[in-house]
Design an enzyme around this catalytic site. Sequence first.
Site, PDB file in Angstrom:
ATOM      1  CG  HIS A  99      -1.553   1.305   1.535  1.00 17.47           C
ATOM      2  ND1 HIS A  99      -2.759   1.697   1.004  1.00 17.47           N
ATOM      3  CD2 HIS A  99      -1.139   2.342   2.325  1.00 17.47           C
ATOM      4  CE1 HIS A  99      -3.065   2.911   1.443  1.00 17.47           C
ATOM      5  NE2 HIS A  99      -2.099   3.323   2.249  1.00 17.47           N
ATOM      6  CD  GLU A 100       2.450   3.550   3.725  1.00 13.07           C
ATOM      7  OE1 GLU A 100       2.933   4.632   3.316  1.00 13.07           O
ATOM      8  OE2 GLU A 100       1.377   3.469   4.340  1.00 13.07           O
TER       9      GLU A 100
ATOM     10  CG  HIS B 109       0.773   6.407  -0.469  1.00 10.78           C
ATOM     11  ND1 HIS B 109      -0.407   7.059  -0.761  1.00 10.78           N
ATOM     12  CD2 HIS B 109       0.546   5.730   0.691  1.00 10.78           C
ATOM     13  CE1 HIS B 109      -1.298   6.795   0.180  1.00 10.78           C
ATOM     14  NE2 HIS B 109      -0.759   5.990   1.063  1.00 10.78           N
TER      15      HIS B 109
ATOM     16  CG  ASP C  67      -6.500   1.037   0.465  1.00 14.51           C
ATOM     17  OD1 ASP C  67      -5.374   0.950   0.998  1.00 14.51           O
ATOM     18  OD2 ASP C  67      -7.509   1.444   1.067  1.00 14.51           O
TER      19      ASP C  67
END
Length: 414
Positions: free
Chosen positions: A282-283, A286, A363
């Site tokens: 998920h990170e 970004h 997500d």
Amino acid sequence: MVLLECCVGFIIAVNAFKLYVDSRQWLRYKNHSLPDTLKGLVSEEDYLKAQKYGFDKISFKMLQSYMSALEEIAVLYFGVLNWLWDKAEQQLFGVGIYSETLHALWFSLLLMIVNKVESISSEAYSTFVIEERHGFNKTTWTEFFKDQVKHLLLGVTLQGFVLWVLLWLMKWGGEYFYIYIWGFLTVFIFVLSHLYHDFIAPLFNEFKELEQNKLRSSIEALAQKLKFPLKQIYVIDGSRRSEHSNAYFFGFWKNKRIVIFDTLLDPKKDMAEEEILAVVGHELGHWQESHFFKRLCVLEVYIFVLFFLFGKVMYSPELYSAFGFRQNNFVGLLIFSYLFAPVSFLLGLATVYMSRSHEFQADDFAKKLDMGGALKEALVKLHTKNSGNMDPDPLYAAVNFSHPALLERVKPLT
């Protein structure tokens, strides 16, 4: 006086709105029955624990907001800033070292100290009463006061340096000073973001390399697959202060590093390896979507507009007379920040919305990596262990949540 009354009116309006929004969530927290939408996702025990924790936090937040609004109005209406400004001037003349720049620097230092002294009591209550009551606090009083001193010293150093440069650029830059200030702040933000984790963060936490194990190998393999320029994986001792968990990455260009809170690796959190890997995925979403760069662009536009508009009114006599000051660049900037507050407030709402959008995108990125199921389980566990808001009021969430609510996030991952 019209400008002063506008500032006071805005403070009243915004805080009344915030208190209304908070009161909606306050009433929501009083519900101790597990909603049907959450059944099968979290237990009644965990839901009740989160409700009680949230109730205590928002009750204190509402009290703080109310007192802060009263204080801000009193400071403006009764000329407290004027008194402190004059006091700083008298002290410098008293020791024979007066200059306009020193006056501004000394005033800002006094203001920072006053604000820090005020904030210590509320931070102490939040840490040693609310967090302690709900089993999250791990901070000692010694650690707490050390952190306060470090924050104050860092604030004095960085704020003093930035303010000194801004005042110099206002004089040196002439009519187009705002362009030079925008350029300086752009470079400063870039450098500070780059150096923060190497020089500032270690003052508060210890960073250790993640040991060679299956999790590390999985993260490295994922980074290689995505061409993420991973240089190091660290574990941060977040458990020194709190039981809350998190993970993030930092670094520019080809010097990226991933940080995992040790609480996320704690066996008590019951986090499976694939779930931790999904959080990392998920990170990395970004990073893939350039979210940091997009937020930085918004900040850059905000800074430019702020100083551009300030340049249009900085020599206006009405700007100073309405607040009882003589013309001074620093005072002008301080007053203008109050007048610019409505724009800042609206931008804050837009930024919250943008942040939630970015979380959905990250997500979805993890889901495309076939980590949707693992991320869903991780989010539920993190939300449960952190006693997050599981049933937020829609308006409260829209105003305050930088991350979507739990149900909003897990549905697309199912």
